[in-house]
Enzyme design. Structure first.
Site, PDB file in Angstrom:
ATOM      1  N   HIS A  38       0.830  -1.202   0.000  1.00 12.74           N
ATOM      2  CA  HIS A  38       0.000   0.000   0.000  1.00 12.74           C
ATOM      3  C   HIS A  38       0.863   1.251   0.000  1.00 12.74           C
ATOM      4  O   HIS A  38       0.593   2.215  -0.709  1.00 12.74           O
ATOM      5  CB  HIS A  38      -0.944   0.009   1.210  1.00 12.74           C
ATOM      6  CG  HIS A  38      -2.223  -0.721   0.967  1.00 12.74           C
ATOM      7  ND1 HIS A  38      -2.306  -2.089   0.973  1.00 12.74           N
ATOM      8  CD2 HIS A  38      -3.468  -0.264   0.669  1.00 12.74           C
ATOM      9  CE1 HIS A  38      -3.559  -2.439   0.697  1.00 12.74           C
ATOM     10  NE2 HIS A  38      -4.281  -1.359   0.513  1.00 12.74           N
ATOM     11  N   LYS A 103      -9.686  -8.360   8.235  1.00  7.91           N
ATOM     12  CA  LYS A 103     -10.328  -8.639   9.519  1.00  7.91           C
ATOM     13  C   LYS A 103     -10.171  -7.432  10.425  1.00  7.91           C
ATOM     14  O   LYS A 103      -9.171  -6.719  10.355  1.00  7.91           O
ATOM     15  CB  LYS A 103      -9.739  -9.901  10.169  1.00  7.91           C
ATOM     16  CG  LYS A 103      -8.265  -9.784  10.549  1.00  7.91           C
ATOM     17  CD  LYS A 103      -7.837 -10.938  11.444  1.00  7.91           C
ATOM     18  CE  LYS A 103      -6.367 -10.861  11.798  1.00  7.91           C
ATOM     19  NZ  LYS A 103      -6.103 -10.697  13.218  1.00  7.91           N
TER      20      LYS A 103
HETATM   21  S1  SF4 Z   1      -5.755 -16.683  13.994  1.00  3.07           S
HETATM   22 FE1  SF4 Z   1      -4.140 -15.898  15.330  1.00  3.07          FE
HETATM   23  S2  SF4 Z   1      -2.268 -16.082  14.156  1.00  3.07           S
HETATM   24 FE2  SF4 Z   1      -3.974 -16.236  12.744  1.00  3.07          FE
HETATM   25  S3  SF4 Z   1      -4.333 -14.152  11.991  1.00  3.07           S
HETATM   26 FE3  SF4 Z   1      -5.662 -14.452  13.754  1.00  3.07          FE
HETATM   27  S4  SF4 Z   1      -4.468 -13.659  15.490  1.00  3.07           S
HETATM   28 FE4  SF4 Z   1      -3.047 -13.995  13.817  1.00  3.07          FE
END
Ligand code: SF4
Lengths: 184, 268
Positions: A38, A103
């Protein structure tokens, strides 16, 4: 809840019909990018140069996959935290970026840009990386190979599972979903 | 060593899988249930295909429980651990996520060095525990030096506040490791040790086990839910470890682990 199937590139009308909480299966092309990519893309824009791909109508997936095993198309490829891209996203949205996948919550600036320029933010399930990889059918690096897992890849996906988290009405599933289930 | 790194990343523990199944039944949010279903499927695919369950294959945190009767010959134990990490992360196609200098930030290319904690214990064996730790959840961890007068309420408030601030970032459902007592650094280590306990096994101390249960209920009333998109299942478990502390202090550390609660051990 029935799942909605969409094929990229997306247009204004498609995006305007999406509502938070809807489950969507994405098909077509996605571009990947994390912080480093980015930053480089914004530098290109500052210099008046074109981006490595035509951004109008496209969807960017925030991901840094693990290395592919021999015979695999891509390694495990779940979403990374989107907040790190918040500083760059509004500029790309203004240029026609129609979707982002990652996320975690987005900043008020990003939420505003999504509304103003008609875009959408999809949440993919963080940590469901092996599952998500199965929906990736093709993968090639199109820019910044020196960044390794942080390079910009062009992915062809089939039924890539996401949830609408921020929509063009200003809805935010991270706020509203939590409110529904909070009991204290 | 290399095998432990690989297996920890490919095979999710049966304790975590059972917790997913239980939570899926109890979860009232449809989206939340769907996410838990995806996580169960993800764990199965990772194990079947022998691929990492998450692309962030973590910082290799290694606990060495070294029996005091053991004599290490032919080189440095820590070099051997790092060699194992190098081998595991390369041969297992795990992501290399370590930069050699926190400010210059150049990737070391082989996920070394590991973070190694050594405990000397009675006996003639060496127990190695590898707990790969993802960045997303580590970043949402916190420590605070409370005043002793803040007591139990202060501890609870701080844990809840930390989980709330973390929101969706550590990929809920999470496991919450809490350290109470000790000094600043001891407290942080207690929180990390709490995370490698078998999921959901209560503390042997009755008042601490009760606090674990209480905190789990309160965390699961926050509404954060799977992935922070709303629901009941915010945490799968709260584990607390305690240690004596100074008359003037009440340190509390909260180490958050994501649902990819990975650890594997072996005894040599
Ligand atoms: S599951 Fe755990 S290791 Fe995987 S992206 Fe999410 S916080 Fe990071």
């Amino acid at each position: 809840m029935p799942k909605i199937k969409l094929t990229t590139p997306l247009n204004d009308e498609t995006v305007e019909n999406l509502r938070i909480g809807q489950k969507v299966l994405l098909n077509g092309v996605l571009y990947t990018g994390r912080d480093a990519a980015h930053k480089k893309m914004i530098e290109l824009l500052d210099q008046g140069k074109p981006l490595p791909f035509e951004i109008k109508g496209q969807v960017i997936y925030y991901v840094g996959p693990s290395p592919a095993k021999p015979g695999q198309i891509i390694g495990s490829a779940g979403p990374t935290t989107s907040g790190r891209m918040d500083a760059y996203a509004p500029r790309l949205i203004a240029l026609g970026l129609k979707g982002m996948i990652g996320k975690g919550k987005r900043s008020p600036d990003v939420v505003r840009a999504i509304r103003q320029y008609k875009s959408v933010y999809f949440a993919a399930v963080g940590g469901a990386a092996a599952l998500i990889s199965r929906s990736i059918k093709k993968c090639r690096v199109i820019a910044y190979p020196e960044l390794g897992p942080e390079a910009v890849y062009e992915l062809c996906v089939e039924n890539f599972p996401v949830i609408v988290a921020n929509d063009t009405l200003g809805g935010d599933l991270y706020e509203e979903g939590v409110k529904i289930y909070a009991t204290k | 060593m290399a095998r432990l790194c690989i297996e920890a990343n490919y095979y999710l523990g049966s304790d975590v899988i059972r917790a997913f199944e239980r939570s899926r039944e109890e979860e009232s949010s449809l989206t939340g249930r769907d996410i838990l279903k995806q996580l169960l499927l993800n764990a199965k695919i990772a194990a079947d295909d022998r691929v990492p369950m998450c692309q962030d294959t973590g910082f290799a945190v290694v606990f060495l429980d070294l029996g005091q009767g053991v004599r290490i010959e032919g080189g440095s134990l820590y070099d051997a651990v790092n060699e194992g990490v190098r081998k595991g992360y390369t041969e297992g196609f795990l992501r290399k996520s370590i930069v050699g200098h926190p400010l210059k930030r150049i990737n070391t290319g082989d996920n070394t060095p590991a973070v190694i904690h050594t405990r000397v214990v009675p006996g003639d064996s060496l127990k190695i525990t590898v707990a790969p730790k993802g960045g997303g959840s580590e970043n949402m961890s916190a420590i605070r030096m409370l005043k002793p007068a803040e007591g139990l309420d202060g501890v609870k408030k701080f844990v809840l506040e930390t989980v709330k601030t973390a929101g969706p970032n550590p990929c809920p459902p999470i496991v919450v490791g809490v350290g109470i007592g000790g000094t600043f650094e001891k407290c942080a280590l207690l929180a990390k040790e709490a995370l490698i306990r078998e999921l959901g096994r209560p503390s042997p101390l009755p008042e601490i086990a009760a606090l674990e249960k209480d905190l789990l209920d309160e965390i699961n009333s926050l509404g954060i839910g799977p992935q922070g998109l709303g629901g009941r299942t915010t945490a799968l478990a709260v584990h607390i470890e305690i240690y004596p502390c100074h008359i003037a202090s009440l340190p509390v550390a909260v180490n958050i682990n994501c649902h990819a609660a990975r650890h594997k051990e072996a005894v040599l």
